[in-house]
Write a protein that holds these residues in place. Sequence first.
Motif, PDB file in Angstrom:
ATOM      1  N   GLY A 138       0.815  -1.221   0.000  1.00  0.00           N
ATOM      2  CA  GLY A 138       0.000   0.000   0.000  1.00  0.00           C
ATOM      3  C   GLY A 138       0.842   1.262   0.000  1.00  0.00           C
ATOM      4  O   GLY A 138       0.395   2.300   0.487  1.00  0.00           O
ATOM      5  N   ALA A 139       2.041   1.203  -0.542  1.00  0.00           N
ATOM      6  CA  ALA A 139       2.996   2.325  -0.421  1.00  0.00           C
ATOM      7  C   ALA A 139       2.409   3.647  -0.927  1.00  0.00           C
ATOM      8  O   ALA A 139       2.590   4.687  -0.308  1.00  0.00           O
ATOM      9  CB  ALA A 139       4.289   2.003  -1.144  1.00  0.00           C
ATOM     10  N   PHE A 165      -3.315  10.211   8.127  1.00  0.00           N
ATOM     11  CA  PHE A 165      -4.224   9.197   7.580  1.00  0.00           C
ATOM     12  C   PHE A 165      -3.506   7.886   7.300  1.00  0.00           C
ATOM     13  O   PHE A 165      -4.005   6.803   7.598  1.00  0.00           O
ATOM     14  CB  PHE A 165      -4.871   9.696   6.289  1.00  0.00           C
ATOM     15  CG  PHE A 165      -6.093  10.498   6.551  1.00  0.00           C
ATOM     16  CD1 PHE A 165      -7.268   9.879   6.903  1.00  0.00           C
ATOM     17  CD2 PHE A 165      -6.068  11.875   6.482  1.00  0.00           C
ATOM     18  CE1 PHE A 165      -8.386  10.606   7.175  1.00  0.00           C
ATOM     19  CE2 PHE A 165      -7.174  12.621   6.757  1.00  0.00           C
ATOM     20  CZ  PHE A 165      -8.342  11.993   7.100  1.00  0.00           C
ATOM     21  N   VAL A 183      -2.876   6.135  10.659  1.00  0.00           N
ATOM     22  CA  VAL A 183      -4.042   5.433  11.208  1.00  0.00           C
ATOM     23  C   VAL A 183      -4.266   4.136  10.438  1.00  0.00           C
ATOM     24  O   VAL A 183      -4.556   3.086  11.016  1.00  0.00           O
ATOM     25  CB  VAL A 183      -5.304   6.326  11.156  1.00  0.00           C
ATOM     26  CG1 VAL A 183      -6.542   5.531  11.519  1.00  0.00           C
ATOM     27  CG2 VAL A 183      -5.151   7.501  12.084  1.00  0.00           C
ATOM     28  N   ASN A 238      -4.214   0.339  12.044  1.00  0.00           N
ATOM     29  CA  ASN A 238      -5.355  -0.575  11.924  1.00  0.00           C
ATOM     30  C   ASN A 238      -5.099  -1.755  10.988  1.00  0.00           C
ATOM     31  O   ASN A 238      -6.017  -2.519  10.710  1.00  0.00           O
ATOM     32  CB  ASN A 238      -6.583   0.204  11.443  1.00  0.00           C
ATOM     33  CG  ASN A 238      -7.099   1.141  12.510  1.00  0.00           C
ATOM     34  OD1 ASN A 238      -6.809   0.971  13.686  1.00  0.00           O
ATOM     35  ND2 ASN A 238      -7.870   2.137  12.106  1.00  0.00           N
ATOM     36  N   TYR A 252      -4.881  -4.996   9.315  1.00  0.00           N
ATOM     37  CA  TYR A 252      -5.334  -6.329   9.717  1.00  0.00           C
ATOM     38  C   TYR A 252      -5.350  -7.274   8.521  1.00  0.00           C
ATOM     39  O   TYR A 252      -4.724  -8.325   8.537  1.00  0.00           O
ATOM     40  CB  TYR A 252      -6.722  -6.235  10.344  1.00  0.00           C
ATOM     41  CG  TYR A 252      -7.341  -7.571  10.658  1.00  0.00           C
ATOM     42  CD1 TYR A 252      -6.774  -8.397  11.614  1.00  0.00           C
ATOM     43  CD2 TYR A 252      -8.486  -8.010   9.996  1.00  0.00           C
ATOM     44  CE1 TYR A 252      -7.326  -9.633  11.898  1.00  0.00           C
ATOM     45  CE2 TYR A 252      -9.049  -9.237  10.280  1.00  0.00           C
ATOM     46  CZ  TYR A 252      -8.466 -10.044  11.233  1.00  0.00           C
ATOM     47  OH  TYR A 252      -9.009 -11.257  11.499  1.00  0.00           O
ATOM     48  N   GLN A 259      -3.535  -5.748  15.673  1.00  0.00           N
ATOM     49  CA  GLN A 259      -4.928  -6.066  15.337  1.00  0.00           C
ATOM     50  C   GLN A 259      -5.151  -7.571  15.191  1.00  0.00           C
ATOM     51  O   GLN A 259      -6.202  -8.085  15.560  1.00  0.00           O
ATOM     52  CB  GLN A 259      -5.346  -5.364  14.036  1.00  0.00           C
ATOM     53  CG  GLN A 259      -5.161  -3.858  14.047  1.00  0.00           C
ATOM     54  CD  GLN A 259      -6.104  -3.133  14.967  1.00  0.00           C
ATOM     55  OE1 GLN A 259      -7.147  -3.657  15.346  1.00  0.00           O
ATOM     56  NE2 GLN A 259      -5.741  -1.931  15.356  1.00  0.00           N
ATOM     57  N   ALA A 266      -5.500  -0.917  22.510  1.00  0.00           N
ATOM     58  CA  ALA A 266      -5.330  -0.735  21.068  1.00  0.00           C
ATOM     59  C   ALA A 266      -6.008   0.547  20.578  1.00  0.00           C
ATOM     60  O   ALA A 266      -5.628   1.096  19.545  1.00  0.00           O
ATOM     61  CB  ALA A 266      -5.893  -1.945  20.326  1.00  0.00           C
ATOM     62  N   THR A 267      -7.018   0.998  21.318  1.00  0.00           N
ATOM     63  CA  THR A 267      -7.754   2.194  20.902  1.00  0.00           C
ATOM     64  C   THR A 267      -7.084   3.470  21.386  1.00  0.00           C
ATOM     65  O   THR A 267      -7.182   4.522  20.745  1.00  0.00           O
ATOM     66  CB  THR A 267      -9.197   2.156  21.469  1.00  0.00           C
ATOM     67  OG1 THR A 267      -9.719   0.849  21.250  1.00  0.00           O
ATOM     68  CG2 THR A 267     -10.085   3.154  20.774  1.00  0.00           C
ATOM     69  N   ILE A 303      -5.192   5.941  19.119  1.00  0.00           N
ATOM     70  CA  ILE A 303      -6.083   6.641  18.187  1.00  0.00           C
ATOM     71  C   ILE A 303      -6.772   7.796  18.901  1.00  0.00           C
ATOM     72  O   ILE A 303      -6.866   8.917  18.387  1.00  0.00           O
ATOM     73  CB  ILE A 303      -7.151   5.671  17.615  1.00  0.00           C
ATOM     74  CG1 ILE A 303      -6.493   4.502  16.898  1.00  0.00           C
ATOM     75  CG2 ILE A 303      -8.140   6.398  16.732  1.00  0.00           C
ATOM     76  CD1 ILE A 303      -6.159   4.739  15.476  1.00  0.00           C
ATOM     77  N   VAL A 304      -7.244   7.529  20.131  1.00  0.00           N
ATOM     78  CA  VAL A 304      -7.921   8.569  20.896  1.00  0.00           C
ATOM     79  C   VAL A 304      -6.951   9.722  21.168  1.00  0.00           C
ATOM     80  O   VAL A 304      -7.318  10.893  21.084  1.00  0.00           O
ATOM     81  CB  VAL A 304      -8.473   7.994  22.212  1.00  0.00           C
ATOM     82  CG1 VAL A 304      -9.059   9.097  23.082  1.00  0.00           C
ATOM     83  CG2 VAL A 304      -9.527   6.944  21.927  1.00  0.00           C
ATOM     84  N   TYR A 344      -6.448  11.830  18.153  1.00  0.00           N
ATOM     85  CA  TYR A 344      -7.697  12.281  17.552  1.00  0.00           C
ATOM     86  C   TYR A 344      -7.811  13.800  17.425  1.00  0.00           C
ATOM     87  O   TYR A 344      -8.228  14.298  16.371  1.00  0.00           O
ATOM     88  CB  TYR A 344      -8.881  11.693  18.319  1.00  0.00           C
ATOM     89  CG  TYR A 344     -10.215  12.008  17.712  1.00  0.00           C
ATOM     90  CD1 TYR A 344     -10.516  11.584  16.418  1.00  0.00           C
ATOM     91  CD2 TYR A 344     -11.177  12.734  18.404  1.00  0.00           C
ATOM     92  CE1 TYR A 344     -11.738  11.871  15.856  1.00  0.00           C
ATOM     93  CE2 TYR A 344     -12.400  13.022  17.845  1.00  0.00           C
ATOM     94  CZ  TYR A 344     -12.681  12.597  16.567  1.00  0.00           C
ATOM     95  OH  TYR A 344     -13.890  12.887  16.005  1.00  0.00           O
ATOM     96  N   LEU A 395      -5.908  14.674  14.455  1.00  0.00           N
ATOM     97  CA  LEU A 395      -6.622  14.118  13.312  1.00  0.00           C
ATOM     98  C   LEU A 395      -7.738  15.038  12.873  1.00  0.00           C
ATOM     99  O   LEU A 395      -7.866  15.386  11.709  1.00  0.00           O
ATOM    100  CB  LEU A 395      -7.274  12.815  13.754  1.00  0.00           C
ATOM    101  CG  LEU A 395      -6.659  11.514  13.297  1.00  0.00           C
ATOM    102  CD1 LEU A 395      -7.355  10.374  13.987  1.00  0.00           C
ATOM    103  CD2 LEU A 395      -6.826  11.365  11.809  1.00  0.00           C
ATOM    104  N   GLN A 396      -8.541  15.446  13.874  1.00  0.00           N
ATOM    105  CA  GLN A 396      -9.735  16.210  13.554  1.00  0.00           C
ATOM    106  C   GLN A 396      -9.383  17.511  12.842  1.00  0.00           C
ATOM    107  O   GLN A 396     -10.099  17.960  11.959  1.00  0.00           O
ATOM    108  CB  GLN A 396     -10.501  16.511  14.833  1.00  0.00           C
ATOM    109  CG  GLN A 396     -11.984  16.487  14.585  1.00  0.00           C
ATOM    110  CD  GLN A 396     -12.749  16.984  15.758  1.00  0.00           C
ATOM    111  OE1 GLN A 396     -12.198  17.238  16.826  1.00  0.00           O
ATOM    112  NE2 GLN A 396     -14.035  17.136  15.578  1.00  0.00           N
ATOM    113  N   PHE A 408      -8.513  16.120   9.079  1.00  0.00           N
ATOM    114  CA  PHE A 408      -9.288  15.340   8.113  1.00  0.00           C
ATOM    115  C   PHE A 408     -10.289  16.157   7.320  1.00  0.00           C
ATOM    116  O   PHE A 408     -10.572  15.837   6.174  1.00  0.00           O
ATOM    117  CB  PHE A 408      -9.886  14.070   8.705  1.00  0.00           C
ATOM    118  CG  PHE A 408     -10.834  14.212   9.854  1.00  0.00           C
ATOM    119  CD1 PHE A 408     -10.551  13.562  11.041  1.00  0.00           C
ATOM    120  CD2 PHE A 408     -12.000  14.917   9.748  1.00  0.00           C
ATOM    121  CE1 PHE A 408     -11.422  13.636  12.099  1.00  0.00           C
ATOM    122  CE2 PHE A 408     -12.874  14.993  10.810  1.00  0.00           C
ATOM    123  CZ  PHE A 408     -12.576  14.357  11.994  1.00  0.00           C
TER     124      PHE A 408
END
Lengths: 293, 320
Positions: free
Chosen positions: A148-149, A202, A205, A209, A211, A227, A267-268, A271-272, A275, A278-279, A282
């Motif tokens: 996914g480079a 992005f 994140v 995630n 998986y 994950q 694991a969360t 991200i929190v 955040y 992030l906000q 995005f």
Amino acid sequence: MNRKPTASWQTFNVFNIIFLTLLALAMFLPFLNVLAQSFSSSEAIVNGKVFFLPVEFTTINYQYVFSDAAIWRSFGVTVYITIVGTLINLVATASLAYPVSRPEYAGRNVIVVMVLITMVFSAPLIPNFILMKNLHLVNSLWALLLPGAVSAFNFFVMRSFFMQLPNELIDSGHMDGCSELRMIWSIVLPLSKPVMASLGIFYAVGHWNTYMNALYYINNPAYWPLQVKLRQLIVSEDISIDPSATQFSGLAHMDPEGIKMATIIIATLPIVLIYPFLQRHFVKGMMVGSVKS
Amino acid sequence: MAVDAQTVNQVHQRAQVSRGRSFLRTLWKYKALYLISLPGILYFIVFKYVPLLGSVIAFQDYNIFDGFTGSKWIGMENFQRMFAHYDFLKILSNTLLIGLYDLVLAFPAPILLALLLNELRIVLYKRVLQTVVYMPHFLSWVIVSGIAIGILSPSTGAVNHFLAWLGFEPIYFLGEESWIRTVLISSGIWRDSGYGTIIYLAALAGINPDLYEAAEVDGASRWRQTLSITLPALLPTIMILFLLHIGKFLDFGFERVFVFLNPLNKEHGEILDTYIYTSGLLGQQYSYTTAIGLFKSVVGLVLIVIGNVMSKKTTGESLY
């Protein structure tokens, strides 16, 4: 917009506020439930006493998670692929998007079409897997970093950002006899901090995630990202506890629900924590993206 | 005439030669730019186009020892087998049904949510709500399923305790095939509908306030204003997202289904992507599942083209 409030409109507003509040609660309360369970004793969870506050407060679930070497290892794998992967993403995306954004780059339309096609038509799983196998990337961390480079979508976002840079700036650099590399390093990159930050966050994140690719390409538990480990914990009916670890003696025949919840929280948490950053980004990122079409 | 045609031809040829030469000259002059772009180009060729070529195994009886060159060509046999296979038809109908529910229920959710959020006049509260509803989007499906499995659990889950408190029997949501599609769609709405509002809210913010004022003067009610001003203003955004959604109709997503699947709910929950993984990668039916994957990609492409033509005719919106 100052509109005259009518009676029926007032009623709508009240119901709207109530409805949206309930909706936001529906998004938030499951977290609170998981958080409460992760700090509750196993008996309390099994007897269904835990809703939004811990019952019989305990940190034993977290102690268990932190004592599990495999979880630490997966955590390390995830941190590694997040950092290295994001760097690879940004370098690879920018190094294609910048040249293609320049008017002097003949053949740029060919590359734009080449990238566009991959957005609407992608190869099935097995040919991808065979490719990874032939490149000897199966069961290595490269399998989580390379496929996914460059995201086609982010390529277009970055290209439109570079296209907005004032041409005079780059031309004046050329005029002063700057080499291309030097110009990218000292003019273009400092100007593109905002887009780098947006897309970087992005990409990060996405790596955190990861998986599916790990499921496809990695069999060796030593290279499992968080994950995959978490998923394994969630579906396991009981968690084997090392009998020699005395601090968990009370846990030996207990329901593993609390341990699962503690792992979910761990694991969360990252991200929190990011955040708020992030906000900020995005909304901007999505706007630039929508301009392109 | 003949002479004329000949000279025209020569001129053309010369122009082509000089175009070729001038391309080479550009290449040399901006060699740094071309060198920099090389890794990215290689990435797309190796990781996107080589597997596309590798999809020819759909027309082979591929086995990993003989490779692409040694394996036997069998034409359309894999595709024929696909449509004769009861399992495939069942899984295809699962995929179509789940895709349809997703389109009907999950696609409009962010539009409605954005319209409601847009009516909130208390700016600070609106921002708080936005912060909360955007958040779930950033959680992985593994975490979403972990939370869902936890709160839906028949023995320890909060939802079932609530049901019991209301006097209902506990429901094993993930153990009954009749519930799996509901779980899949609602977990999607829970995770993504908030985030999906961003693009609509941006479109709503772009509407000229004068329009509302003029409508007010003309005596239009708020509901009337929503129908005649707000919705038409949103239509282009809705159409574009709708077309993109249609193109992904069979692409509900591997992860979000796989994390909820178990032997008890597989009958209704298995979709093409999860089948390709379990039968193809784990079960090593390489050629057969590549045929399924190719079928999926082609259908996606056809849908996007048809959708685009239809949208161009009816609303004037199109992707290209």
